[in-house]
Design an enzyme around this catalytic site. Structure first.
Site, mmCIF file in Angstrom:
data_model
loop_
_atom_site.group_PDB
_atom_site.id
_atom_site.type_symbol
_atom_site.label_atom_id
_atom_site.label_comp_id
_atom_site.label_asym_id
_atom_site.label_seq_id
_atom_site.Cartn_x
_atom_site.Cartn_y
_atom_site.Cartn_z
ATOM 1 C CD GLN A 144 -17.161 -11.374 13.031
ATOM 2 O OE1 GLN A 144 -16.205 -10.736 12.630
ATOM 3 N NE2 GLN A 144 -17.451 -11.768 14.030
ATOM 4 C CD GLU A 165 -26.204 -7.438 20.731
ATOM 5 O OE1 GLU A 165 -25.784 -6.231 20.703
ATOM 6 O OE2 GLU A 165 -25.512 -8.346 20.645
ATOM 7 C CE1 TYR A 202 -22.193 -9.297 26.505
ATOM 8 C CE2 TYR A 202 -21.675 -11.592 26.509
ATOM 9 C CZ TYR A 202 -21.831 -10.578 26.972
ATOM 10 O OH TYR A 202 -21.487 -10.283 28.478
ATOM 11 C CB CYS A 212 -3.756 5.256 6.546
ATOM 12 S SG CYS A 212 -4.001 3.300 6.861
ATOM 13 C CB CYS A 232 -12.522 -9.610 19.254
ATOM 14 S SG CYS A 232 -13.353 -8.418 20.292
ATOM 15 C CB CYS A 276 -2.656 -2.353 6.774
ATOM 16 S SG CYS A 276 -4.351 -2.794 5.966
ATOM 17 C CB CYS A 332 -0.848 -0.006 1.178
ATOM 18 S SG CYS A 332 -2.029 1.258 1.310
ATOM 19 C CG ASP A 382 -18.713 -13.186 19.268
ATOM 20 O OD1 ASP A 382 -17.727 -12.647 19.941
ATOM 21 O OD2 ASP A 382 -18.872 -13.187 18.148
#
Length: 466
Positions: A294, A344, A323, A72, A420, A75, A66, A393
């Site tokens: 997702q 949720e 969740y 930015c 996560c 990544c 990139c 989750d």
């Protein structure tokens, strides 16, 4: 600091070096680099520094694809081979579960790498601003920038500044064509770009989504300031509709708030439908402008397959999906379960979950909206039944301690914990350890070239002494 050897990958996409007894965190380097550093922030036992000269490049370093790499903010690992990224993420999961969780752990499964390492996302959002971010090189050049309008990514630490993006590798290239065409039309037709401090300017934000069914959704946020803005906005929308027939859902918002979130906004349809569809096995999921889905579609399927495998359903189980979001996991496992209950916090997400259940002809799911710690209590379980399996989750903060205690009292046979954030997952595993043993650990990479990693843990209830 001169001739410093970078030795390891650290958190937040940085790398690590040791100078005497001091730990030094350095961005945009890889293990094996030898660098001269300038210290930017110093604490008692560590400091943060940036490279002022590369003395020698690491043998494992690769050239980032990139053109915006290093500016930015996303990544951050594009200069690190993907195999090395996976090693670092596997190590991150292990270190956090061992160091924070301090529970007995089985041998970890090898991390599941992403099917795609570029163009893997199905959603990106770009801000518009009349305050373009200039790089150090651009400032040093002394060039006079007449056009300070930009459409791109927000810069960390400079909330009102936007880095103009010419090409992003995270999504199918059509999104670059759409974004750049919107920018060019706005510049050519003198459409004001948004001023976040002053809260004026017509072009505010662009959200682009696509799906594995080949559909595209574009949402343009405007900020109407004066008479004629609606006509200017509609002209831009018509131009986009004519130029890109691939767009099946072209939507717009007049957002007068101080932030760009659209959850509480009235989204209007300019062309096509108000949704697109994603598919997973024989299931279809309706995705609207406010829906959560997702962002790595193909890898989400593999993540959910792991969760379903760990749940080991036979068709007789009552499953609680905590969740649940838009009910993706709940619907994904429903055919293998007797009944699934999803909970949720966001009411709109629960409405999406119900729509998707009906769309797929499932009759054995039900969904409830509200704060997890308030809904999931002893009365709820007494009314709906004790779950055989809990799938959870949670967001990055992990589960509230009250939720953990309710799960312990409920005593399901198995818990499948999708996370996560392995650090908060490890904390929760420690709370569950008295009654549950970790039986399997499967890291999953959803976001190549970033330090983020998902992790799925299977817990089984410890046998009680009679």
């Amino acid at each position: 600091m001169e001739n410093v050897l970078i030795t390891d990958v650290a958190a937040e996409g940085k790398s690590l070096a040791r100078v005497n007894d001091l730990v030094v965190f350095v961005p945009f380097t890889v293990p094996g680099d030898i660098v001269d550093l300038q210290v930017k922030k110093k604490k008692h036992s560590y400091c943060e520094a940036e490279v002022i000269r590369f003395v020698e490049y690491s043998k494992i370093r690769i050239q980032p694809m990139c053109q915006h790499f290093g500016v930015c903010g996303g990544c951050k690992w594009q200069n690190l081979p993907y195999e090395e990224q996976l090693k670092a993420k596997q190590k991150q999961v292990r270190d956090q579960l061992v160091r924070i969780g301090k529970v007995e752990l089985p041998e970890f499964r090898p991390i599941m790498g992403s099917v795609k390492t570029f163009e893997y996302r199905n959603k990106l959002e770009f801000g518009a601003s009349n305050k373009r971010w200039l790089t150090k090189e651009q400032i040093a050049s002394g060039e006079d920038f007449d056009n300070m309008n930009a459409l791109g990514f927000h810069i960390t630490g400079a909330f009102d500044k936007i880095l103009p993006i010419e090409k992003c590798w995270l999504m199918d290239d059509l999104h670059n064509q759409i974004r750049n065409d919107i920018r060019d039309y706005a510049l050519a037709h003198h459409i004001p770009f948004f001023d976040l401090r002053e809260q004026h300017g017509l072009l505010r934000d662009v959200i682009i989504r696509n799906s594995n069914t080949g559909e595209w959704m574009v949402i343009i946020q405007f900020h109407y300031d004066e008479e004629g803005d609606d006509e200017r906005a509609k002209a831009l929308l018509q131009h986009v509709a004519d130029k890109f027939p691939q767009i099946t859902s072209l939507l717009y918002v007049d957002n007068q708030k101080c932030n760009d979130t659209i959850g509480d906004q009235d989204v209007q349809v300019f062309k096509g439908a108000d949704h697109i569809f994603e598919t997973m096995e024989d299931l279809r999921f309706k995705v609207g402008p406010k829906s959560f889905y997702q962002t790595n579609t193909e890898q989400a399927y593999h993540l959910y397959c792991v969760a379903r495998e760990f749940a080991a359903l036979t068709g007789r189980e009552l499953v609680y999906d905590l969740y649940t979001g838009t009910g993706t996991i709940a619907n994904f496992v429903a055919k293998q379960a007797r009944h699934v209950i999803g909970i949720e916090y966001v009411p709109e997400a629960i409405e999406d979950a119900k729509v998707n259940t009906g769309l797929n002809g499932l009759a054995n799911t039900e969904f409830y909206a509200g704060d997890m710690k308030d809904i999931l209590n002893d009365e709820f379980i007494a009314s709906h039944g004790r779950p055989d399996v809990v799938i959870t989750d949670p967001p990055r903060a992990g589960m509230h301690p009250d939720v953990v205690q309710t799960i312990l009292r409920t005593a399901p046979d198995r818990i499948v914990y999708v996370s996560c954030n392995p650090a908060t997952q490890a904390r929760d595993l420690a709370l569950l350890d008295a009654d549950y043993r970790v039986k399997a650990v499967q890291p999953v990479d959803m976001f190549p070239h970033t330090p983020h990693v998902e992790n799925v843990v299977l817990l089984e209830r410890r046998p009680k002494d009679i």
